[in-house]
Motif scaffolding. Structure first.
Motif, PDB file in Angstrom:
ATOM      1  N   LEU A 193       0.691  -1.230   0.161  1.00 59.62           N
ATOM      2  CA  LEU A 193      -0.001  -0.148  -0.055  1.00 59.62           C
ATOM      3  C   LEU A 193       0.713   1.177  -0.069  1.00 59.62           C
ATOM      4  N   ALA A 194       0.586   2.164  -0.816  1.00 61.08           N
ATOM      5  CA  ALA A 194       1.243   3.495  -0.717  1.00 61.08           C
ATOM      6  C   ALA A 194       0.170   4.820  -0.575  1.00 61.08           C
ATOM      7  N   HIS A 195       0.560   5.525   0.396  1.00 62.96           N
ATOM      8  CA  HIS A 195      -0.096   6.728   0.549  1.00 62.96           C
ATOM      9  C   HIS A 195       0.167   7.657  -0.788  1.00 62.96           C
ATOM     10  N   SER A 196      -0.796   8.476  -1.013  1.00 57.95           N
ATOM     11  CA  SER A 196      -0.712   9.546  -2.306  1.00 57.95           C
ATOM     12  C   SER A 196       0.469  10.231  -2.102  1.00 57.95           C
ATOM     13  N   TYR A 197       1.127  10.458  -0.890  1.00 55.94           N
ATOM     14  CA  TYR A 197       2.257  11.463  -0.501  1.00 55.94           C
ATOM     15  C   TYR A 197       3.630  10.695  -0.803  1.00 55.94           C
ATOM     16  N   GLN A 198       3.625   9.568  -0.877  1.00 56.19           N
ATOM     17  CA  GLN A 198       4.559   8.842  -1.018  1.00 56.19           C
ATOM     18  C   GLN A 198       5.472   9.226  -2.245  1.00 56.19           C
ATOM     19  N   ILE A 199       6.911   8.822  -2.358  1.00 55.46           N
ATOM     20  CA  ILE A 199       7.558   9.190  -3.481  1.00 55.46           C
ATOM     21  C   ILE A 199       7.020   8.353  -4.728  1.00 55.46           C
ATOM     22  N   PRO A 200       7.221   8.903  -5.893  1.00 51.07           N
ATOM     23  CA  PRO A 200       6.675   8.305  -7.246  1.00 51.07           C
ATOM     24  C   PRO A 200       7.369   6.901  -7.183  1.00 51.07           C
ATOM     25  N   GLU A 201       8.540   6.481  -7.020  1.00 45.87           N
ATOM     26  CA  GLU A 201       8.820   5.021  -7.234  1.00 45.87           C
ATOM     27  C   GLU A 201       7.965   4.244  -6.134  1.00 45.87           C
ATOM     28  N   ILE A 202       7.788   4.500  -4.961  1.00 47.98           N
ATOM     29  CA  ILE A 202       6.800   3.681  -4.110  1.00 47.98           C
ATOM     30  C   ILE A 202       5.432   3.738  -4.763  1.00 47.98           C
ATOM     31  N   GLN A 203       4.697   4.905  -5.280  1.00 46.03           N
ATOM     32  CA  GLN A 203       3.688   4.740  -5.751  1.00 46.03           C
ATOM     33  C   GLN A 203       3.420   3.907  -7.071  1.00 46.03           C
ATOM     34  N   ASP A 204       4.305   3.995  -7.689  1.00 43.73           N
ATOM     35  CA  ASP A 204       4.286   3.159  -9.068  1.00 43.73           C
ATOM     36  C   ASP A 204       4.434   1.546  -8.803  1.00 43.73           C
ATOM     37  N   LEU A 205       5.192   1.302  -7.446  1.00 44.45           N
ATOM     38  CA  LEU A 205       5.172  -0.365  -7.099  1.00 44.45           C
ATOM     39  C   LEU A 205       4.040  -0.745  -6.757  1.00 44.45           C
ATOM     40  N   ALA A 206       3.306   0.227  -5.936  1.00 39.39           N
ATOM     41  CA  ALA A 206       2.362  -0.363  -5.112  1.00 39.39           C
ATOM     42  C   ALA A 206       1.039  -1.034  -5.623  1.00 39.39           C
ATOM     43  N   ASP A 207       0.438  -1.989  -4.983  1.00 33.52           N
ATOM     44  CA  ASP A 207      -0.758  -2.380  -5.391  1.00 33.52           C
ATOM     45  C   ASP A 207      -1.786  -1.687  -5.496  1.00 33.52           C
ATOM     46  N   PHE A 208      -1.702  -0.936  -4.228  1.00 29.24           N
ATOM     47  CA  PHE A 208      -3.011   0.129  -3.994  1.00 29.24           C
ATOM     48  C   PHE A 208      -2.342   1.594  -3.556  1.00 29.24           C
ATOM     49  N   VAL A 209      -2.944   2.694  -4.218  1.00 31.84           N
ATOM     50  CA  VAL A 209      -2.607   4.063  -3.929  1.00 31.84           C
ATOM     51  C   VAL A 209      -3.634   4.786  -3.464  1.00 31.84           C
ATOM     52  N   GLY A 210      -3.475   5.526  -2.226  1.00 31.46           N
ATOM     53  CA  GLY A 210      -4.764   6.443  -1.758  1.00 31.46           C
ATOM     54  C   GLY A 210      -4.662   7.013  -0.512  1.00 31.46           C
ATOM     55  N   ASP A 211      -5.691   7.161   0.152  1.00 34.18           N
ATOM     56  CA  ASP A 211      -5.431   7.819   1.425  1.00 34.18           C
ATOM     57  C   ASP A 211      -5.387   6.841   2.642  1.00 34.18           C
ATOM     58  N   SER A 212      -5.192   7.182   3.595  1.00 32.20           N
ATOM     59  CA  SER A 212      -4.721   6.109   4.797  1.00 32.20           C
ATOM     60  C   SER A 212      -5.944   5.098   5.053  1.00 32.20           C
ATOM     61  N   LEU A 213      -7.209   5.599   5.416  1.00 32.49           N
ATOM     62  CA  LEU A 213      -8.359   4.572   5.689  1.00 32.49           C
ATOM     63  C   LEU A 213      -8.714   3.926   4.727  1.00 32.49           C
ATOM     64  N   GLY A 214      -8.885   4.442   3.252  1.00 36.30           N
ATOM     65  CA  GLY A 214      -9.291   3.682   2.188  1.00 36.30           C
ATOM     66  C   GLY A 214      -8.179   2.526   1.687  1.00 36.30           C
ATOM     67  N   LEU A 215      -6.953   2.792   2.254  1.00 34.30           N
ATOM     68  CA  LEU A 215      -5.992   1.741   1.875  1.00 34.30           C
ATOM     69  C   LEU A 215      -6.147   0.557   2.762  1.00 34.30           C
ATOM     70  N   SER A 216      -6.313   0.955   4.045  1.00 30.37           N
ATOM     71  CA  SER A 216      -6.772  -0.241   5.055  1.00 30.37           C
ATOM     72  C   SER A 216      -7.635  -1.007   4.757  1.00 30.37           C
ATOM     73  N   ARG A 217      -8.883  -0.324   4.292  1.00 30.27           N
ATOM     74  CA  ARG A 217      -9.919  -0.999   4.059  1.00 30.27           C
ATOM     75  C   ARG A 217      -9.904  -2.112   2.848  1.00 30.27           C
ATOM     76  N   GLN A 218      -9.202  -1.299   1.736  1.00 32.14           N
ATOM     77  CA  GLN A 218      -8.859  -2.383   0.798  1.00 32.14           C
ATOM     78  C   GLN A 218      -8.032  -3.271   0.964  1.00 32.14           C
ATOM     79  N   ALA A 219      -6.896  -3.141   1.864  1.00 31.55           N
ATOM     80  CA  ALA A 219      -6.169  -4.478   2.083  1.00 31.55           C
ATOM     81  C   ALA A 219      -6.906  -5.533   3.024  1.00 31.55           C
ATOM     82  N   ALA A 220      -7.903  -5.057   3.648  1.00 27.43           N
ATOM     83  CA  ALA A 220      -8.859  -5.733   4.473  1.00 27.43           C
ATOM     84  C   ALA A 220      -9.500  -6.719   3.719  1.00 27.43           C
TER      85      ALA A 220
END
Length: 336
Positions: free
Chosen positions: A42-69
């Motif tokens: 998971l990558a928050h939208s404020y992460q560096i570009p390389e991390i955002q590009d690598l992530a399975d999901f990019v978004g806000d904190s709660l939305g990411l946690s709910r997606q991962a669940a």
């Protein structure tokens, strides 16, 4: 918490060898480990570009946690900050949650402790506590409701108008909510995100002068947020071209809008995501210096080390997690 640094020390494997130095090789190793560990990144939208590009999901904190669940992943690698990993652990108690750098904190979450909240509640017996998700698990456990920047107004409006409210920890988000709802019985904790607090009305004015045809997107945590709301109400800002939105709201709006250019008042990391999801449109930061060093601490090397060595696990004591989950579930029950 120790002093932040954006300079990474070499990542040394357990056998004394360094991690892959070539970026493509490093990404390939991360992908291999991701599959082997049955992990979701998971990558928050404020992460560096390389991390955002690598992530399975990019978004806000709660939305990411709910997606991962909702996934069948056994491991969650949260590229964000500490409180976000805690929230993921609360919502996915049967998964292993890893934070690649334990020093990735949050000035806003650190602005109030559970002890301080308990003392504040004692001064206002009977008040309803509404806590922004940018808080520790212990603070969530002392709260009646959680909220996000997207639903804070809806959460407060769901509470009876004669009910006293303690809103924490962000002063600027709270002031924006108070003005948006017209309620005068909301008490605000004097906390702030140091990055959003630095985005002032003067920055907005300069940006609008430089790009007069651009739409304005403002995060409600910004110091300029309440001023923008007042200017909207007074007609000094065009409501068709000025929008106070969460980071996810900004992404959705920019993708759907007919406008070709946007001024963005939030942490600059979101610009990478905006440009990816709305190619051909122009995005300009209202304040170039709006950079959160905490959010920039996680690198590809640290993600690799996290998956390789299963570091650093984030856990929440069950009794704290259970109480914090109540506040989160109450928020979700309101609608989003």
């Amino acid at each position: 918490m120790s002093t932040l640094s954006l300079v990474d020390s070499p990542v040394i494997a357990g056998n004394g060898t360094e991690s892959p130095s070539d970026t493509s090789a490093l990404v390939a190793e991360i992908d291999r480990l991701r599959r082997e560990r049955n992990a979701v990144i998971l990558a928050h939208s404020y992460q560096i570009p390389e991390i955002q590009d690598l992530a399975d999901f990019v978004g806000d904190s709660l939305g990411l946690s709910r997606q991962a669940a909702t996934t069948d992943a056994e491991v969650i690698v949260f590229c964000g900050v500490h409180f976000m990993a805690e929230t993921a652990a609360i919502l996915s108690p049967d998964k292993t949650v890893l934070l690649p750098d334990l020093e990735a904190g949050c000035s806003l979450a650190a602005s109030i402790t559970a002890d301080q909240l308990r003392a504040w509640k004692a001064e206002h017996p009977g008040a309803v506590v509404v806590s922004y998700v940018n808080t520790t698990a212990e603070v969530k456990a002392e709260s009646d409701y959680c909220c996000t920047s997207a639903n804070a107004v809806d959460i407060v409006r769901s509470i009876p108008e004669d009910q006293e409210i303690l809103f924490l920890p962000d002063l600027f988000l709270g002031e924006w909510v108070r003005r948006a709802t017209g309620r005068d019985n909301i008490h605000l904790w004097l906390g702030e995100c140091h990055v959003h607090a630095g985005i002032m009305a003067e920055d907005v004015e300069r940006a609008r002068e430089a790009h007069p045809d651009a739409e304005l997107l403002v995060h409600p945590e910004c110091a300029c947020g309440s001023r923008c709301l007042l200017d909207l109400q007074a007609g000094r800002l065009d409501s068709r071209r000025t929008h106070v939105l969460s980071t996810e709201g900004m992404v959705r709006h920019a993708a759907a809008s007919d406008a070709g250019s946007f001024l963005v008042a939030t942490e600059t990391g979101v610009l990478h995501r905006l440009r990816r999801l709305a190619p051909g449109k122009q995005f300009y930061p209202v304040r170039e210096a709006a950079v959160c060093n905490y959010m920039k601490m996680i690198t590809l090397e640290k993600v690799y080390r996290s998956l390789r060595d299963m570091v650093y696990p984030i856990t929440v004591p069950p009794e704290i997690a259970e109480r914090a989950r109540v506040a989160i579930d109450r928020m979700i029950a309101v609608g989003r």
